[in-house]
Design an enzyme around this catalytic site. Structure first.
Site, PDB file in Angstrom:
ATOM      1  N   ASN A 102      -1.130   3.134  -7.623  1.00  0.00           N
ATOM      2  CA  ASN A 102      -2.109   2.047  -7.689  1.00  0.00           C
ATOM      3  C   ASN A 102      -2.177   1.544  -9.124  1.00  0.00           C
ATOM      4  OD1 ASN A 102      -4.660   0.555  -7.753  1.00  0.00           O
ATOM      5  ND2 ASN A 102      -5.041   1.453  -5.756  1.00  0.00           N
ATOM      6  N   HIS A 135      -7.835   0.359   4.508  1.00  0.00           N
ATOM      7  CA  HIS A 135      -6.939  -0.708   4.074  1.00  0.00           C
ATOM      8  C   HIS A 135      -6.757  -1.726   5.193  1.00  0.00           C
ATOM      9  CE1 HIS A 135      -5.839   2.075   0.813  1.00  0.00           C
ATOM     10  NE2 HIS A 135      -5.466   0.988   0.167  1.00  0.00           N
ATOM     11  N   LYS A 139      -0.868  -2.616   6.069  1.00  0.00           N
ATOM     12  CA  LYS A 139      -0.403  -1.512   5.235  1.00  0.00           C
ATOM     13  C   LYS A 139       0.404  -0.547   6.093  1.00  0.00           C
ATOM     14  CE  LYS A 139      -1.711   1.749   1.651  1.00  0.00           C
ATOM     15  NZ  LYS A 139      -0.597   1.248   0.819  1.00  0.00           N
TER      16      LYS A 139
END
Length: 239
Positions: A102, A135, A139
């Site tokens: 991330n 999410h 994803k």
């Protein structure tokens, strides 16, 4: 700085917007329709490549960038079973790689907070710990790379947990990660310590992709001119 974008979906477009605003030039855009253009001579037009694709293509993309001698910033997740192979290739070829699950500055500060909290909680066996990540439905991997990073930090400190699982479990040794896919949801990660007396919870919620894209551009600026393997702690100077 000249940038090759490998992966031109929503993240690729967000990265392009930020990079151009900062005065950088996008010299190559690779998506599923033009992968044949990802040749060494095209990659070498760039000072750095930024790679956000998926687990099925990330390893080959990284190999192509490293073999072409182009520094690469990768944000793809779900491929770390090949991490040692990529690490060896990068070192053998004198390459440059930044990898993070991330790139959000806020998430990387959240990683530091998670690590510190887990170090505090390791002695208090009356607290169980569970995780949840949310999410968008596009994803492809679950749990998210960010969730896995958070889980591994916890496992390092909280020794009563032996491994993480992406399903419900009755074993006290399992660190449960609950993965939800809901639209629209750029990303939420929760770590919750719970006891009969009270709960302690930390949460990071992304409002959009700007944080991720901005961190990726920052990482690209960082790695140009360097050799080796780096992460966001290096980029942000977090030690």
């Amino acid at each position: 700085m000249k940038i090759a974008l490998i992966g031109y979906g929503k993240m690729g477009h967000a990265i392009e917007e930020i990079a151009v605003k900062k005065g950088h030039e996008i010299v190559l855009k690779i998506n599923i329709d033009n992968v044949e253009e990802m040749m060494p001579e095209n990659l070498q037009r760039a000072d750095v490549a930024i790679e956000f694709t998926g687990p099925e293509s990330a390893v080959e993309n990284l190999e192509k960038c490293i073999n072409a001698g182009v520094p690469v910033v990768s944000g793809s997740t779900g491929w770390l079973n090949k991490w040692e192979d990529i690490k060896k290739l990068c070192n053998d070829r004198g390459g440059s790689l930044v990898y993070a699950s991330n790139y959000s500055i806020g998430v990387n500060l959240f990683f530091e907070l998670n690590s510190y909290l887990s170090s505090l909680m390791k002695e208090y066996g009356e607290y169980d710990v569970v995780m949840e990540e949310i999410h968008h439905t596009q994803k492809k991997d679950a749990p998210s790379g960010t969730a896995i990073t958070l889980a591994e930090q916890i496992l390092q400190n909280v020794k009563r947990k032996k491994n993480w699982v992406n399903e419900q479990s009755n074993s006290k040794e399992d660190l449960v990660i609950i993965s939800d896919r809901v639209d629209p949801a750029p990303g939420t990660h929760k770590v919750k310590y719970t006891s009969a007396i009270d709960d302690i919870e930390i949460i990071h919620t992304a409002h959009n992709r700007i944080g991720f894209a901005g961190g990726a551009v920052k990482a690209a600026e960082f790695v140009v001119g360097k050799k080796g393997i780096f992460n966001m702690k290096d980029v942000l100077g977090l030690g």
